[in-house]
Scaffold this active site. Sequence first.
Site, short mmCIF file in Angstrom:
data_model
loop_
_atom_site.label_atom_id
_atom_site.label_comp_id
_atom_site.label_asym_id
_atom_site.label_seq_id
_atom_site.Cartn_x
_atom_site.Cartn_y
_atom_site.Cartn_z
CB THR A 87 -0.91 0.01 1.24
OG1 THR A 87 -0.11 -0.19 2.42
CG2 THR A 87 -1.97 -1.06 1.18
CG PHE A 153 1.50 -4.26 15.17
CD1 PHE A 153 1.37 -2.87 15.22
CD2 PHE A 153 0.36 -5.03 15.25
CE1 PHE A 153 0.11 -2.28 15.36
CE2 PHE A 153 -0.91 -4.44 15.40
CZ PHE A 153 -1.02 -3.06 15.45
NE ARG A 155 10.53 -4.96 16.11
CZ ARG A 155 11.28 -5.16 17.20
NH1 ARG A 155 11.88 -4.17 17.79
NH2 ARG A 155 11.42 -6.38 17.69
CG ASN A 212 3.64 2.01 12.15
OD1 ASN A 212 4.11 1.36 13.08
ND2 ASN A 212 3.60 1.56 10.90
CB CYS A 264 6.18 0.91 8.08
SG CYS A 264 5.89 -0.73 7.40
NE ARG A 331 9.98 -1.37 0.78
CZ ARG A 331 9.00 -2.24 0.98
NH1 ARG A 331 7.87 -2.15 0.28
NH2 ARG A 331 9.13 -3.22 1.84
P1 NAD Z 1 6.11 -5.71 -0.37
O1 NAD Z 1 6.13 -4.67 -1.40
O2 NAD Z 1 7.40 -6.24 0.19
O3 NAD Z 1 5.30 -7.00 -0.90
C1 NAD Z 1 4.06 -6.93 -1.54
C2 NAD Z 1 3.91 -8.17 -2.42
O4 NAD Z 1 2.58 -8.23 -2.91
C3 NAD Z 1 4.85 -8.15 -3.62
O5 NAD Z 1 5.56 -9.36 -3.72
C4 NAD Z 1 3.86 -8.01 -4.80
O6 NAD Z 1 4.30 -8.63 -6.00
C5 NAD Z 1 2.64 -8.70 -4.25
N1 NAD Z 1 1.41 -8.36 -4.98
C6 NAD Z 1 1.00 -7.15 -5.42
N2 NAD Z 1 -0.18 -7.26 -6.07
C7 NAD Z 1 -0.53 -8.58 -6.02
C8 NAD Z 1 -1.64 -9.32 -6.51
N3 NAD Z 1 -2.62 -8.75 -7.18
N4 NAD Z 1 -1.65 -10.65 -6.29
C9 NAD Z 1 -0.64 -11.25 -5.62
N5 NAD Z 1 0.42 -10.60 -5.13
C10 NAD Z 1 0.49 -9.27 -5.33
O7 NAD Z 1 5.21 -5.16 0.81
P2 NAD Z 1 5.38 -5.40 2.39
O8 NAD Z 1 6.54 -4.62 2.90
O9 NAD Z 1 5.27 -6.85 2.67
O10 NAD Z 1 4.08 -4.65 2.93
C11 NAD Z 1 2.78 -5.18 2.71
C12 NAD Z 1 1.80 -4.41 3.57
O11 NAD Z 1 2.09 -4.63 4.96
C13 NAD Z 1 1.86 -2.88 3.40
O12 NAD Z 1 0.58 -2.37 3.55
C14 NAD Z 1 2.73 -2.42 4.55
O13 NAD Z 1 2.46 -1.11 4.95
C15 NAD Z 1 2.34 -3.39 5.64
N6 NAD Z 1 3.38 -3.62 6.64
C16 NAD Z 1 4.69 -3.72 6.27
C17 NAD Z 1 5.66 -3.97 7.24
C18 NAD Z 1 7.12 -4.07 6.85
O14 NAD Z 1 7.96 -4.02 7.75
N7 NAD Z 1 7.45 -4.20 5.56
C19 NAD Z 1 5.29 -4.12 8.58
C20 NAD Z 1 3.95 -4.04 8.92
C21 NAD Z 1 3.00 -3.79 7.94
#
Ligand code: NAD
Length: 444
Positions: A87, A153, A155, A212, A264, A331
């Site tokens: 997102t 949540f 990290r 956050n 995040c 990022r």
């Molecule tokens: P990311 O970008 O690492 O991974 C997202 C994945 O989703 C990618 O592999 C992408 O190819 C896949 N994807 C996108 N569209 C798709 C579809 N239509 N079908 C199947 N797969 C699809 O993202 P992330 O860092 O894992 O974050 C995901 C969510 O979790 C975000 O909303 C983020 O804010 C939240 N979040 C992230 C963290 C963190 O530390 N990264 C921690 C808590 C919450």
Amino acid sequence: MIRICMVGTGYVGLVSGACMADFGHEVWCVDILEDRIASLRQGDIPFYEPGLDIMVKKNAAAGRLHFTTSLTKGMESAEVVFIAVQTPMSDSGEADLSYVMQVGKQIGSLLRGYKVVVTKSTVPVGTARQLAGIIRAAMPRPVPFDMASNPEFLREGSSIEDFMRPDRVVIGTESERAARIMSEIYRPLYLLDTPIVNCNIETAELTKYAANSFLAVKISFINEMASLAEKVGADITVIAKAMGLDRRIGPKFLHAGLGFGGSCLPKDTNAIVSIGQSNDTPMRIVRAAIEVNAELPQRALAKAQDLLSSLNGKIVALLGLAFKPNTDDIRSAASIPLTRLLLDAGAVVRAYDPVAIAQFRELFPDVTYGDTAYAAATGADLCILVTEWNEFRQLDFQHLAGVMRGRAFLDCRNVYDHARVAAGGFRYACFGRPASDAPPGEGR
Ligand code: NAD
């Protein structure tokens, strides 16, 4: 045992999927990236995350963790579908929900029997309800389903431990049936006495942003206080320690330096400001936290300029590029604006990071990369410690002095004390600690 479909195999989806398989559930992880799924089937992890390879291999070998590019296959027998896609922040600062909504549409078109659809991605308040409408509209014929919000949540860098031993699990749903299924998924955590917060969907959605934003505010607070400490001859590390000993405050997220980055906090703080605007409730404190954070690379540049007089033509070595240690995620890393500022000031930038060089090289192909801290520092006039990886906590300053052209060290994470760096003959600068700590003749 619950049958789960996890959509998205990024940091959150892959870790959650692997850990839920480790809880004993059957998990199908789905991603649109064919290369990623092909690698995962071979046991190759697409990013650096300590312990994740073992978790994935173990559960795949046990037949509980599967990978596919087909949502149809992933959803076939699932009782619960988690949405864990990205997102990202849109140009206007809001969360870009296009990936989530796209998945919602697909889920709707594929629903054949009751399922719980769970948003695990961080999404603005109201998203799960909006998503329910999209799912319903995409159904070929009406099928019962429930929505739940289960924000994550974890990290990066310690995600397995965070998932397996969380401070709490938040489950937002109004359906008893969905609540029962969600509790079953997290049952191993109930046995560890993990607090489970059950609430409505809106509360769960807003909790993630509230948590956050509060962390971001804490970091910006200490950074603003560090600026004042510098001016008045106080030491922010001692202040933070003394503050943190107050149990109402706590010691975490009180480290002055280059501020918050990553995928995040920057995006979630901007999103809550947008959510506040749309709901006629300005998020003034969070907005101030964003502003303070945005100034920090510029403050680092000013300190670098102080150390070298002018940066034009000087060689600057950056130690650490990832937004924090133990991840290859760059990022919104502070290293990015800092590199731009240094290049704009005419400096030649060299850099080293234990795992994030490949990602950084895509943004800065003309930067020279070393394969150790000392290789990057060779010939440099100034070394800047950007990310506090453990391997930068025990630098050999005699060695550094031997390879560098100049003798200046900017410690953006307050890892060292003046005396230790000065012993190597270095001029030293850091954040929020007085120059008077430095031995005579070694002040900034
Ligand atoms: P990311 O970008 O690492 O991974 C997202 C994945 O989703 C990618 O592999 C992408 O190819 C896949 N994807 C996108 N569209 C798709 C579809 N239509 N079908 C199947 N797969 C699809 O993202 P992330 O860092 O894992 O974050 C995901 C969510 O979790 C975000 O909303 C983020 O804010 C939240 N979040 C992230 C963290 C963190 O530390 N990264 C921690 C808590 C919450």
